[in-house]
Design a protein around this motif. Structure first.
Motif, PDB file in Angstrom:
ATOM      1  N   GLU A   1       0.838  -1.204   0.000  1.00 36.84           N
ATOM      2  CA  GLU A   1       0.000   0.000   0.000  1.00 36.84           C
ATOM      3  C   GLU A   1       0.877   1.260   0.000  1.00 36.84           C
ATOM      4  O   GLU A   1       2.065   1.199   0.314  1.00 36.84           O
ATOM      5  CB  GLU A   1      -0.988  -0.004   1.189  1.00 36.84           C
ATOM      6  CG  GLU A   1      -0.355  -0.074   2.577  1.00 36.84           C
ATOM      7  CD  GLU A   1      -0.261  -1.493   3.159  1.00 36.84           C
ATOM      8  OE1 GLU A   1      -0.497  -1.620   4.368  1.00 36.84           O
ATOM      9  OE2 GLU A   1       0.093  -2.445   2.425  1.00 36.84           O
ATOM     10  N   ASP A   2       0.295   2.406  -0.386  1.00 36.20           N
ATOM     11  CA  ASP A   2       1.082   3.630  -0.530  1.00 36.20           C
ATOM     12  C   ASP A   2       1.594   4.177   0.794  1.00 36.20           C
ATOM     13  O   ASP A   2       2.721   4.625   0.907  1.00 36.20           O
ATOM     14  CB  ASP A   2       0.253   4.714  -1.233  1.00 36.20           C
ATOM     15  CG  ASP A   2       0.121   4.389  -2.718  1.00 36.20           C
ATOM     16  OD1 ASP A   2       0.989   3.645  -3.218  1.00 36.20           O
ATOM     17  OD2 ASP A   2      -0.844   4.859  -3.343  1.00 36.20           O
ATOM     18  N   ASP A   3       0.705   4.163   1.786  1.00 35.29           N
ATOM     19  CA  ASP A   3       1.073   4.797   3.062  1.00 35.29           C
ATOM     20  C   ASP A   3       1.327   3.735   4.141  1.00 35.29           C
ATOM     21  O   ASP A   3       0.537   3.583   5.062  1.00 35.29           O
ATOM     22  CB  ASP A   3      -0.028   5.757   3.495  1.00 35.29           C
ATOM     23  CG  ASP A   3      -1.402   5.087   3.395  1.00 35.29           C
ATOM     24  OD1 ASP A   3      -1.483   3.978   2.793  1.00 35.29           O
ATOM     25  OD2 ASP A   3      -2.387   5.649   3.921  1.00 35.29           O
ATOM     26  N   VAL A   4       2.432   3.028   3.974  1.00 31.83           N
ATOM     27  CA  VAL A   4       2.765   1.969   4.926  1.00 31.83           C
ATOM     28  C   VAL A   4       3.094   2.581   6.287  1.00 31.83           C
ATOM     29  O   VAL A   4       3.914   3.491   6.374  1.00 31.83           O
ATOM     30  CB  VAL A   4       3.998   1.171   4.441  1.00 31.83           C
ATOM     31  CG1 VAL A   4       4.328   0.061   5.424  1.00 31.83           C
ATOM     32  CG2 VAL A   4       3.750   0.622   3.054  1.00 31.83           C
ATOM     33  N   ASP A   5       2.424   2.097   7.324  1.00 28.02           N
ATOM     34  CA  ASP A   5       2.766   2.554   8.677  1.00 28.02           C
ATOM     35  C   ASP A   5       3.261   1.349   9.470  1.00 28.02           C
ATOM     36  O   ASP A   5       2.484   0.643  10.101  1.00 28.02           O
ATOM     37  CB  ASP A   5       1.528   3.182   9.348  1.00 28.02           C
ATOM     38  CG  ASP A   5       1.893   3.816  10.698  1.00 28.02           C
ATOM     39  OD1 ASP A   5       2.997   3.527  11.219  1.00 28.02           O
ATOM     40  OD2 ASP A   5       1.067   4.594  11.219  1.00 28.02           O
ATOM     41  N   MET A   6       4.561   1.114   9.375  1.00 24.36           N
ATOM     42  CA  MET A   6       5.146  -0.082   9.986  1.00 24.36           C
ATOM     43  C   MET A   6       4.985  -0.063  11.499  1.00 24.36           C
ATOM     44  O   MET A   6       4.727  -1.098  12.117  1.00 24.36           O
ATOM     45  CB  MET A   6       6.626  -0.160   9.606  1.00 24.36           C
ATOM     46  CG  MET A   6       7.190  -1.535   9.752  1.00 24.36           C
ATOM     47  SD  MET A   6       6.275  -2.700   8.701  1.00 24.36           S
ATOM     48  CE  MET A   6       6.995  -4.218   9.192  1.00 24.36           C
ATOM     49  N   LYS A   7       5.159   1.123  12.073  1.00 25.86           N
ATOM     50  CA  LYS A   7       5.026   1.246  13.533  1.00 25.86           C
ATOM     51  C   LYS A   7       3.646   0.762  13.970  1.00 25.86           C
ATOM     52  O   LYS A   7       3.517  -0.040  14.902  1.00 25.86           O
ATOM     53  CB  LYS A   7       5.254   2.703  13.926  1.00 25.86           C
ATOM     54  CG  LYS A   7       5.130   2.989  15.415  1.00 25.86           C
ATOM     55  CD  LYS A   7       5.675   4.391  15.747  1.00 25.86           C
ATOM     56  CE  LYS A   7       5.551   4.727  17.223  1.00 25.86           C
ATOM     57  NZ  LYS A   7       4.212   5.221  17.615  1.00 25.86           N
ATOM     58  N   ALA A   8       2.622   1.192  13.238  1.00 26.27           N
ATOM     59  CA  ALA A   8       1.247   0.800  13.592  1.00 26.27           C
ATOM     60  C   ALA A   8       1.048  -0.703  13.406  1.00 26.27           C
ATOM     61  O   ALA A   8       0.399  -1.368  14.232  1.00 26.27           O
ATOM     62  CB  ALA A   8       0.246   1.575  12.741  1.00 26.27           C
ATOM     63  N   LYS A   9       1.620  -1.247  12.341  1.00 22.09           N
ATOM     64  CA  LYS A   9       1.519  -2.701  12.089  1.00 22.09           C
ATOM     65  C   LYS A   9       2.093  -3.478  13.272  1.00 22.09           C
ATOM     66  O   LYS A   9       1.497  -4.451  13.754  1.00 22.09           O
ATOM     67  CB  LYS A   9       2.346  -3.078  10.847  1.00 22.09           C
ATOM     68  CG  LYS A   9       1.612  -3.109   9.543  1.00 22.09           C
ATOM     69  CD  LYS A   9       2.567  -3.701   8.480  1.00 22.09           C
ATOM     70  CE  LYS A   9       2.172  -3.301   7.069  1.00 22.09           C
ATOM     71  NZ  LYS A   9       0.841  -3.770   6.660  1.00 22.09           N
ATOM     72  N   ILE A  10       3.263  -3.046  13.709  1.00 20.32           N
ATOM     73  CA  ILE A  10       3.943  -3.736  14.817  1.00 20.32           C
ATOM     74  C   ILE A  10       3.121  -3.600  16.090  1.00 20.32           C
ATOM     75  O   ILE A  10       2.874  -4.581  16.809  1.00 20.32           O
ATOM     76  CB  ILE A  10       5.365  -3.153  15.022  1.00 20.32           C
ATOM     77  CG1 ILE A  10       6.245  -3.505  13.822  1.00 20.32           C
ATOM     78  CG2 ILE A  10       5.985  -3.665  16.315  1.00 20.32           C
ATOM     79  CD1 ILE A  10       7.584  -2.798  13.784  1.00 20.32           C
ATOM     80  N   GLU A  11       2.674  -2.377  16.370  1.00 18.64           N
ATOM     81  CA  GLU A  11       1.914  -2.144  17.605  1.00 18.64           C
ATOM     82  C   GLU A  11       0.629  -2.967  17.640  1.00 18.64           C
ATOM     83  O   GLU A  11       0.211  -3.452  18.685  1.00 18.64           O
ATOM     84  CB  GLU A  11       1.622  -0.647  17.772  1.00 18.64           C
ATOM     85  CG  GLU A  11       2.875   0.091  18.204  1.00 18.64           C
ATOM     86  CD  GLU A  11       2.702   1.600  18.323  1.00 18.64           C
ATOM     87  OE1 GLU A  11       1.866   2.169  17.576  1.00 18.64           O
ATOM     88  OE2 GLU A  11       3.422   2.209  19.149  1.00 18.64           O
ATOM     89  N   LYS A  12       0.011  -3.151  16.458  1.00 14.93           N
ATOM     90  CA  LYS A  12      -1.208  -3.948  16.379  1.00 14.93           C
ATOM     91  C   LYS A  12      -0.920  -5.403  16.763  1.00 14.93           C
ATOM     92  O   LYS A  12      -1.665  -6.017  17.535  1.00 14.93           O
ATOM     93  CB  LYS A  12      -1.771  -3.859  14.950  1.00 14.93           C
ATOM     94  CG  LYS A  12      -3.092  -4.552  14.731  1.00 14.93           C
ATOM     95  CD  LYS A  12      -3.795  -3.982  13.484  1.00 14.93           C
ATOM     96  CE  LYS A  12      -4.993  -4.829  13.097  1.00 14.93           C
ATOM     97  NZ  LYS A  12      -4.659  -5.958  12.198  1.00 14.93           N
ATOM     98  N   ILE A  13       0.178  -5.928  16.261  1.00 11.64           N
ATOM     99  CA  ILE A  13       0.539  -7.324  16.584  1.00 11.64           C
ATOM    100  C   ILE A  13       0.824  -7.475  18.078  1.00 11.64           C
ATOM    101  O   ILE A  13       0.347  -8.410  18.731  1.00 11.64           O
ATOM    102  CB  ILE A  13       1.772  -7.778  15.759  1.00 11.64           C
ATOM    103  CG1 ILE A  13       1.401  -7.817  14.274  1.00 11.64           C
ATOM    104  CG2 ILE A  13       2.278  -9.131  16.228  1.00 11.64           C
ATOM    105  CD1 ILE A  13       2.587  -7.991  13.341  1.00 11.64           C
ATOM    106  N   LEU A  14       1.561  -6.526  18.627  1.00 12.79           N
ATOM    107  CA  LEU A  14       1.892  -6.599  20.055  1.00 12.79           C
ATOM    108  C   LEU A  14       0.622  -6.531  20.893  1.00 12.79           C
ATOM    109  O   LEU A  14       0.447  -7.269  21.875  1.00 12.79           O
ATOM    110  CB  LEU A  14       2.848  -5.469  20.450  1.00 12.79           C
ATOM    111  CG  LEU A  14       4.216  -5.472  19.754  1.00 12.79           C
ATOM    112  CD1 LEU A  14       5.096  -4.354  20.308  1.00 12.79           C
ATOM    113  CD2 LEU A  14       4.912  -6.816  19.914  1.00 12.79           C
ATOM    114  N   GLU A  15      -0.294  -5.640  20.480  1.00 16.91           N
ATOM    115  CA  GLU A  15      -1.558  -5.460  21.206  1.00 16.91           C
ATOM    116  C   GLU A  15      -2.399  -6.738  21.121  1.00 16.91           C
ATOM    117  O   GLU A  15      -2.844  -7.273  22.141  1.00 16.91           O
ATOM    118  CB  GLU A  15      -2.304  -4.263  20.602  1.00 16.91           C
ATOM    119  CG  GLU A  15      -3.238  -3.539  21.546  1.00 16.91           C
ATOM    120  CD  GLU A  15      -2.608  -3.199  22.894  1.00 16.91           C
ATOM    121  OE1 GLU A  15      -3.173  -3.640  23.910  1.00 16.91           O
ATOM    122  OE2 GLU A  15      -1.545  -2.528  22.936  1.00 16.91           O
TER     123      GLU A  15
END
Ligand code: SAM
Length: 285
Positions: free
Chosen positions: A239-253
């Motif tokens: 996707e155009d606006d990759v937010d890796m930080k958010a991806k990681i935080e979602k997995i941790l959560e």
């Protein structure tokens, strides 16, 4: 050759030498690998019980002494000496490994044993006390570390004997311990580099939260790079606006790990977290 550089501390106490060999419960069919036989104090005792021994010794003078010790005896035919550096040597088939290890190669020895195929049945190994205690440490204790987790992913490890410095000539600076390592067979289907990559991040500050460790400098960028490589390799659209930080935080959560502390996570917790990252295409190696 220099005593300190090659860790040439010869085990002089015959009771300790015998106890180490006894702990392996050798069978008459066993092929044994010994690392750093020195003058052969363990080797001679192993030869009494096993089918054969391959001994890897870096110091030709030690190898010569050992050769002399078996010369003309029935044991001679059961012993094969490889003169060279264990780290580079091609290893034969073996069922059991017994070693009063040159401490400089403690880590490479452990990980070579764990990745050897077919999997050996058991290893009895003498290490510097501190290293031995890290190998056997349990989650939630002071010494639980990246090394403990990496080794305990593949093996059951127990501390079986303390050996004081005065049992060696010359006496080393440090105390020693003997551990028993029983590889898990079949091994868990996890790529070591992946598990170690996760542990590298988590255990860089084991008392910080998992979230805190993932937010450390460079971690997100590295994982995003790995993720892009994975997407390219598997033909996944990025996707155009990759937010890796958010991806990681979602997995941790979602896995309940945000506020966890690596110091308390066991191998199973670590595996579950790794698997959640893999499900999202995020890799550590
Ligand atoms: N096993 C003997 C004993 O218990 O009395 C000797 C133990 S001494 C601590 C370690 C031995 O490993 C020495 O003989 C040394 O020359 C050898 N050694 C050191 N580094 C080695 C390496 N990289 N590969 C193979 N042998 C090595």
């Amino acid at each position: 050759f220099n005593t300190e550089r090659f860790g040439q501390h010869i085990l002089k106490n015959p009771l300790v030498a015998q106890a180490i060999v006894d702990k392996a419960n050798l069978r008459p069919t066993d092929r044994v690998l010994e690392v750093g036989p020195g003058t052969g104090n363990l080797t001679m005792r192993i030869l009494e019980k096993a089918k054969s021994v391959t001994a890897v010794e870096m110091d030709p003078r030690m190898a010569a002494e050992l050769t002399k010790r078996v010369q003309g005896k029935p044991e001679q035919r059961k012993l094969d000496i490889i003169i060279g550096d264990f780290v580079k040597a091609t290893l034969p088939y073996f069922d059991v490994c017994i070693s009063n290890t040159p401490y400089q190669i403690s880590s490479p020895l452990i990980f070579r044993l764990l990745s050897h195929r077919p999997i050996p049945r058991i290893a009895i190994l003498m290490f510097q006390r501190e290293f031995a205690l890290r190998l056997v440490a349990r989650p939630g204790t002071n010494l639980w570390s990246r090394l403990s987790a990496n080794v305990q992913l593949y093996a059951k490890v127990d501390h079986i004997m303390k050996v004081g410095k005065n049992n060696f000539r010359p006496a080393p600076q440090v105390e020693s311990s003997v551990i028993r390592l029983v590889p898990i067979d079949p091994p868990p289907p996890v790529k070591f580099e992946e598990f170690d990559g996760l542990n590298r991040i988590l255990f860089s500050r084991r008392n910080k939260t998992v979230h805190g460790n993932f937010m450390a400098k460079g971690v997100i960028d590295m994982l995003e790079k790995n993720w892009r490589t994975w997407c390219a390799a598997t033909g996944k659209m990025i996707e155009d606006d990759v937010d890796m930080k958010a991806k990681i935080e979602k997995i941790l959560e979602e896995t309940g790990n945000t506020e966890q502390r690596p110091a308390k996570m066991d191998v199973d917790d670590l595996l579950k977290l790794l698997s959640a990252f893999h499900d999202a295409g995020i890799h550590f190696a």
